[in-house]
Structures are given as structure tokens and as C-alpha cells.
Motif scaffolding. Structure first.
Motif, PDB file in Angstrom:
ATOM      1  N   PHE A  92       1.078  -1.143  -0.160  1.00 43.47           N
ATOM      2  CA  PHE A  92      -0.040   0.032   0.138  1.00 43.47           C
ATOM      3  C   PHE A  92       0.912   1.139  -0.154  1.00 43.47           C
ATOM      4  O   PHE A  92       1.809   1.224   0.746  1.00 43.47           O
ATOM      5  N   ALA A  93       0.641   2.048  -1.062  1.00 44.13           N
ATOM      6  CA  ALA A  93       1.609   3.187  -0.998  1.00 44.13           C
ATOM      7  C   ALA A  93       0.781   4.680  -1.537  1.00 44.13           C
ATOM      8  O   ALA A  93      -0.670   4.506  -1.845  1.00 44.13           O
ATOM      9  N   LYS A  94       1.585   5.518  -1.166  1.00 40.95           N
ATOM     10  CA  LYS A  94       0.893   6.914  -1.726  1.00 40.95           C
ATOM     11  C   LYS A  94       1.577   7.493  -2.809  1.00 40.95           C
ATOM     12  O   LYS A  94       2.767   7.509  -2.851  1.00 40.95           O
ATOM     13  N   ASP A  95       0.845   7.959  -4.012  1.00 42.69           N
ATOM     14  CA  ASP A  95       1.650   8.825  -4.929  1.00 42.69           C
ATOM     15  C   ASP A  95       0.860  10.107  -5.000  1.00 42.69           C
ATOM     16  O   ASP A  95      -0.281  10.264  -5.571  1.00 42.69           O
ATOM     17  N   GLY A  96       1.328  11.039  -4.377  1.00 41.21           N
ATOM     18  CA  GLY A  96       0.764  12.182  -4.420  1.00 41.21           C
ATOM     19  C   GLY A  96      -0.481  12.392  -3.555  1.00 41.21           C
ATOM     20  O   GLY A  96      -0.458  11.836  -2.565  1.00 41.21           O
ATOM     21  N   GLU A  97      -1.738  12.678  -4.095  1.00 40.01           N
ATOM     22  CA  GLU A  97      -2.919  12.416  -3.441  1.00 40.01           C
ATOM     23  C   GLU A  97      -3.611  11.095  -3.491  1.00 40.01           C
ATOM     24  O   GLU A  97      -4.732  10.982  -3.090  1.00 40.01           O
ATOM     25  N   LYS A  98      -3.156  10.232  -4.240  1.00 38.08           N
ATOM     26  CA  LYS A  98      -3.737   8.851  -4.669  1.00 38.08           C
ATOM     27  C   LYS A  98      -3.132   7.803  -3.757  1.00 38.08           C
ATOM     28  O   LYS A  98      -1.943   7.831  -3.094  1.00 38.08           O
ATOM     29  N   ASN A  99      -4.136   7.034  -3.373  1.00 41.24           N
ATOM     30  CA  ASN A  99      -3.544   5.813  -2.789  1.00 41.24           C
ATOM     31  C   ASN A  99      -3.112   4.604  -3.695  1.00 41.24           C
ATOM     32  O   ASN A  99      -3.744   4.765  -4.750  1.00 41.24           O
ATOM     33  N   VAL A 100      -2.277   4.006  -3.623  1.00 42.06           N
ATOM     34  CA  VAL A 100      -1.872   2.880  -4.414  1.00 42.06           C
ATOM     35  C   VAL A 100      -1.863   1.527  -3.906  1.00 42.06           C
ATOM     36  O   VAL A 100      -1.334   1.411  -2.906  1.00 42.06           O
TER      37      VAL A 100
END
Length: 107
Positions: A13-21
Motif C-alpha cells: 500500500f503506497a501513496k502517489d501524491g494524493e492517490k492511494n496505491v
């Protein structure tokens, strides 16, 4: 990472700017079950964080028709934000590269 009130565990589980990944990694081909996992985890995150867009990534060791057919069978909404990558491992150097699969051209 386990979303709230579930026993499921995402690979990453990661963050890409404002998005969850959501990142799901399979040693060989992913197939239908791997695609379903990514969508299920994405749905869980969407419930937990309704205002946040979810980027969905599947990484497999081989490109196979089972995975391609499962992606092809998704709705356009499910395909939005969905990415499929192959990993290429070079044992001598230990290097790992990723190649994006254009599943639209497989049919």
C-alpha cells in the motif's frame, strides 16, 4: 497493510501524491484471481478513504492470456487507474526492471 476491519493483506500500500496505491505482486502470471485481488483491495480502500483516488497496479513475472482476458473483461470504470507490469530480473546483476503491459493491444 490490512484495510480496516478486514483479514485481507495487500502486498503493498503506497501513496502517489494524493492517490492511494494498491500493488499486488505475483511470481508468475496473475490470472483472474490476481486481477480480482487488486480490484477488491481497491474497493476496500475506496470505502475507507472515499474522497481519495486509487491507483491499481498488478506486477507479474510472465505475461499470460489469463491475466489479459481478466483485464479485458473489466468494465471501463474498473480499468481506470489499473496498470499491469512485468518484472524482468537479471540474476547476475540482481537488477530488476519493470515493463508496462499495454493490455489494450492484446485483443
Amino acid at each position: 497493510y490490512s484495510p480496516d476491519r478486514t483479514r485481507d493483506r495487500m502486498d503493498f500500500f503506497a501513496k502517489d501524491g494524493e492517490k492511494n496505491v494498491v500493488i499486488e505482486v505475483k511470481n508468475r502470471g496473475g490470472g483472474k484471481r490476481a486481477v480480482e485481488q487488486v480490484l477488491r483491495y481497491s474497493g476496500m480502500l475506496k470505502q475507507q478513504y472515499p474522497e481519495t483516488e486509487v491507483r491499481k497496479i498488478l506486477i507479474t513475472g510472465i505475461q499470460n492470456q489469463h491475466t489479459a482476458k481478466a483485464i479485458h473483461g473489466m468494465t471501463q470504470q474498473e480499468r481506470n487507474g489499473f496498470e499491469w507490469y512485468l518484472y524482468i530480473h537479471e540474476p547476475q546483476s540482481g537488477k530488476i526492471d519493470f515493463e508496462k503491459v499495454d493490455y489494450n493491444n492484446l485483443f
